[in-house]
Design a protein around this motif. Structure first.
Motif, PDB file in Angstrom:
ATOM      1  N   ARG A  21     -31.983   1.684 -34.801  1.00 27.23           N
ATOM      2  CA  ARG A  21     -31.169   1.434 -36.001  1.00 27.23           C
ATOM      3  C   ARG A  21     -31.536   2.409 -37.123  1.00 27.23           C
ATOM      4  NH1 ARG A  21     -31.443  -0.238 -40.854  1.00 27.23           N
ATOM      5  NH2 ARG A  21     -33.649  -0.730 -40.701  1.00 27.23           N
ATOM      6  N   LEU A  26     -26.306   2.385 -39.548  1.00 28.70           N
ATOM      7  CA  LEU A  26     -26.068   0.948 -39.655  1.00 28.70           C
ATOM      8  C   LEU A  26     -27.110   0.266 -40.545  1.00 28.70           C
ATOM      9  CD1 LEU A  26     -25.325   0.155 -35.909  1.00 28.70           C
ATOM     10  CD2 LEU A  26     -23.653   0.468 -37.730  1.00 28.70           C
ATOM     11  N   THR A  27     -26.670  -0.716 -41.305  1.00 27.28           N
ATOM     12  CA  THR A  27     -27.602  -1.577 -42.022  1.00 27.28           C
ATOM     13  C   THR A  27     -28.097  -2.656 -41.056  1.00 27.28           C
ATOM     14  OG1 THR A  27     -25.900  -3.148 -42.714  1.00 27.28           O
ATOM     15  CG2 THR A  27     -26.282  -1.232 -44.142  1.00 27.28           C
ATOM     16  N   ALA A  29     -27.806  -5.800 -41.435  1.00 28.08           N
ATOM     17  CA  ALA A  29     -26.770  -6.827 -41.307  1.00 28.08           C
ATOM     18  C   ALA A  29     -25.696  -6.415 -40.307  1.00 28.08           C
ATOM     19  CB  ALA A  29     -26.147  -7.101 -42.675  1.00 28.08           C
ATOM     20  N   GLU A  30     -25.322  -5.131 -40.310  1.00 28.01           N
ATOM     21  CA  GLU A  30     -24.308  -4.640 -39.373  1.00 28.01           C
ATOM     22  C   GLU A  30     -24.842  -4.608 -37.940  1.00 28.01           C
ATOM     23  OE1 GLU A  30     -21.909  -1.499 -42.250  1.00 28.01           O
ATOM     24  OE2 GLU A  30     -23.815  -0.913 -41.345  1.00 28.01           O
ATOM     25  N   TYR A  31     -26.119  -4.439 -37.808  1.00 28.57           N
ATOM     26  CA  TYR A  31     -26.774  -4.247 -36.509  1.00 28.57           C
ATOM     27  C   TYR A  31     -27.123  -5.575 -35.840  1.00 28.57           C
ATOM     28  CZ  TYR A  31     -30.234  -1.766 -33.519  1.00 28.57           C
ATOM     29  OH  TYR A  31     -30.937  -1.223 -32.490  1.00 28.57           O
ATOM     30  N   LYS A  32     -27.293  -6.623 -36.670  1.00 27.53           N
ATOM     31  CA  LYS A  32     -27.832  -7.895 -36.188  1.00 27.53           C
ATOM     32  C   LYS A  32     -27.012  -8.506 -35.063  1.00 27.53           C
ATOM     33  CE  LYS A  32     -27.515 -11.223 -39.226  1.00 27.53           C
ATOM     34  NZ  LYS A  32     -26.226 -11.769 -38.887  1.00 27.53           N
ATOM     35  N   ASP A  33     -25.726  -8.738 -35.287  1.00 25.25           N
ATOM     36  CA  ASP A  33     -24.910  -9.450 -34.303  1.00 25.25           C
ATOM     37  C   ASP A  33     -24.800  -8.725 -32.963  1.00 25.25           C
ATOM     38  OD1 ASP A  33     -24.613 -11.499 -36.060  1.00 25.25           O
ATOM     39  OD2 ASP A  33     -22.555 -11.044 -36.627  1.00 25.25           O
ATOM     40  N   ASN A 125     -17.572  -6.260 -31.457  1.00 23.47           N
ATOM     41  CA  ASN A 125     -17.354  -5.100 -32.331  1.00 23.47           C
ATOM     42  C   ASN A 125     -18.242  -3.928 -31.921  1.00 23.47           C
ATOM     43  OD1 ASN A 125     -19.696  -6.463 -33.094  1.00 23.47           O
ATOM     44  ND2 ASN A 125     -19.541  -5.812 -35.242  1.00 23.47           N
ATOM     45  N   GLU A 128     -18.066  -0.159 -32.965  1.00 25.59           N
ATOM     46  CA  GLU A 128     -18.622   0.357 -34.220  1.00 25.59           C
ATOM     47  C   GLU A 128     -19.972   1.040 -34.024  1.00 25.59           C
ATOM     48  OE1 GLU A 128     -18.724  -2.884 -36.955  1.00 25.59           O
ATOM     49  OE2 GLU A 128     -16.581  -3.307 -36.790  1.00 25.59           O
ATOM     50  N   ALA A 170     -31.026  -9.118 -43.408  1.00 25.93           N
ATOM     51  CA  ALA A 170     -29.776  -9.434 -42.723  1.00 25.93           C
ATOM     52  C   ALA A 170     -29.591 -10.941 -42.696  1.00 25.93           C
ATOM     53  CB  ALA A 170     -29.793  -8.879 -41.302  1.00 25.93           C
ATOM     54  N   ASN A 239     -20.780 -16.850 -40.179  1.00 26.09           N
ATOM     55  CA  ASN A 239     -21.751 -16.067 -39.411  1.00 26.09           C
ATOM     56  C   ASN A 239     -22.876 -16.941 -38.885  1.00 26.09           C
ATOM     57  OD1 ASN A 239     -22.720 -13.455 -38.465  1.00 26.09           O
ATOM     58  ND2 ASN A 239     -24.388 -13.738 -39.934  1.00 26.09           N
TER      59      ASN A 239
END
Length: 523
Positions: A21, A26-27, A29-33, A125, A128, A170, A239
């Motif tokens: 990461r 990516l932040t 938060a964007e990477y977590k899921d 997603n 991304e 996140a 979320n």
């Protein structure tokens, strides 16, 4: 794997994933899921492989040979029957020219199609993510050491990643309800012993209370988790709802999680039906609309004093937890420290609650237990089925000086402290815990007679009459007193002399400065 090996693997996996990461745009938060989705997929593959062998061996030979395995067979074994394109090995072995991003998205869509409870929950997603980054991530969770992991260990790794994401921001904006520290969840589970029946968390976050309950059932019950308990959760944030459903799936726990606002709804209709309630609700929520018809007629509030005038939701939550319980139900929850002494209408509600006889124990917890906030809190425990001898008694524990320092900013309870405080509660309930008092070093330090007794600065069993005399306060520090521990190796007299000299010097310097100021003013 032993505990140290698991810790090492957790660290290796996190470091590998986090380094990837760090080299992307990516932040956290964007990477977590996407990362948690891959962990779920890897775990599902491990369970699939393990269950498939056992299922095929259990199917008897028929006239035409063995019948084909079914999804029902896998459900019975606590596993998912993965479509071929959803199997982790298929994704790990995709040729370089294939679209790996769409491959993972399709894997998630196929699982959701097979399991309606997960519909709309799994991350889809992956387009991304940079394709090279995604391939490396897939390889991280395809190591031989990971392929061999069993359910509980994999679940622990999932929890570890949840914790690390929380610490990295996140989800930290939720102020703590995204992820409750395992130390506090474990203490709640130890105190209320949720080994059967209906378990409810109306502010369930990512589902950590349910996961620890599952561990407790496995350790203390002869029945399978999904036979022993039924879990119901409510969560306001979309979320977190997805995380909770994924968390239950990763641990093989069946449950119903509904996205809803508990202030204005009771989606599971569980008033008076719960064997156990566990929660870490958001503290001090303001601007709850108390003029809504639902709030005015809410069955989860006391009829006469139920709606607090203060602009926060603490005493709404507390009443919910009490009214969800059946006649023998227990509740354990985290609450803002201010609630134990809150006045006016909140004090009237607290008095009403205390007079029911259900308040069982209050534990004061010190600073720095949460990853995203440093404030202290209290753990409240209710028991509507208290033994008659304890109906007008409350156990107060001041654990603000009980902790293990993990690093400069974070604390938890050590296993020995956890066992010790659990033994205190069991002794108060009349259970035989002489073995713990005899063998636990932390207990022996505080209870030299190797049995429960009120200890200044730590614990006291108080009568409701004493609570009334203290204006219905439930703050343990008011009752247990203060324990002053002197360091025999420290020269207090010499240090006081140094402080006195420093004070004299500062006073002299202040006087000199004042004279200079006055001379300047005179000119």
């Amino acid at each position: 794997m032993n505990n140290e090996q698991i810790k090492q693997l957790e660290k290796e996996l996190w470091d590998s994933a986090d380094n990837l990461r760090a080299n992307s745009k990516l932040t956290a938060a964007e990477y977590k899921d996407p990362v948690l989705g891959l962990i779920l997929l890897r775990y599902a593959q491990n369970r699939y492989e393990e269950a498939k062998i056992a299922i095929e061996a259990s199917i008897p030979e028929g006239p035409r040979g063995k019948r084909a395995v079914t999804q029902a067979d896998f459900l019975g074994a606590g596993a998912m029957m993965l479509p071929e394109k959803s199997q982790y090995e298929q994704l790990a072995n995709l040729p370089e020219g294939d679209d790996v991003n769409e491959g993972v998205n399709e894997a998630m869509r196929l699982i959701e199609a097979s399991y309606p409870d997960l519909a709309g929950i799994l991350p889809k997603n992956y387009q991304e993510l940079d394709s090279d980054l995604l391939r490396e991530l897939i390889r991280v969770f395809n190591k031989d050491s990971v392929k061999k992991l069993k359910g509980d260990v994999f679940g622990r790794i999932y929890e570890f990643f949840l914790m690390k994401f929380s610490m990295s921001g996140a989800g930290a904006q939720e102020g703590g309800e995204f992820f409750t520290p395992p130390s506090l969840v474990q203490l709640i589970v130890n105190f209320i012993e949720p080994d059967h029946g209906i378990i409810h968390d109306p502010a369930c976050g990512s589902g950590g209370m349910f996961v620890q309950t599952g561990h407790f059932v496995r350790d203390h019950s002869k029945r399978a988790v999904n036979e022993a308990i039924k879990v119901y959760g409510t969560e306001q944030k979309s979320n977190n709802t997805r995380l909770a459903k994924m968390n239950l799936a990763i641990h093989g726990i069946e449950g119903k999680i509904i996205e809803s606002n508990s202030f204005y709804s009771d989606p599971h209709n569980l008033v008076g039906k719960c064997d156990f309630v566990m929660a870490n609700p958001p503290f001090n929520v303001n601007k709850v609309d108390k003029n809504k018809d639902f709030v005015k007629t809410d069955k989860r509030l006391f009829d006469d004093v139920g709606i607090p005038k203060a602009d926060n939701g603490n005493y709404l939550w507390i009443q919910y937890f009490y009214h969800y319980l059946n006649e023998n139900g227990r509740a354990g929850f985290v609450m803002a420290s201010s609630a134990t002494d809150a006045g006016a209408s909140e004090k009237l509600i607290r008095q009403k609650l205390i007079e029911t006889g259900a308040v069982d124990c209050i534990v004061a917890v010190g600073n720095n237990f949460f990853y995203t906030r440093s404030l202290p809190c209290h753990l409240w425990f209710l028991d509507r089925g208290k033994r008659p001898e304890n109906k007008r008694k409350i156990l107060m524990i001041d654990a603000r000086n009980t902790y293990r320092q993990i690093n400069t900013t974070l604390r938890d309870f050590s296993p020995e402290q956890m066992e010790g405080m659990t033994a205190i509660v069991k002794a108060y309930r009349g259970e035989d815990v002489s073995n713990q008092f005899d063998s636990n070093t932390w207990l022996k330090e505080h209870f030299p007679n190797e049995k429960y007794e009120d200890v200044e600065g730590l614990c006291k069993i108080v009568d409701v009459a004493e609570v009334e005399e203290n204006d219905w306060s439930l703050t343990p520090g008011r009752y247990v007193g203060y324990s002053i521990e002197l360091d025999e190796g420290f020269d207090y007299a010499a240090r006081l002399g140094e402080i006195h000299s420093e004070l004299e010097s500062l006073n002299s310097e202040a006087s000199s400065l004042m004279r200079q100021i006055l001379r300047g003013a005179a000119k």
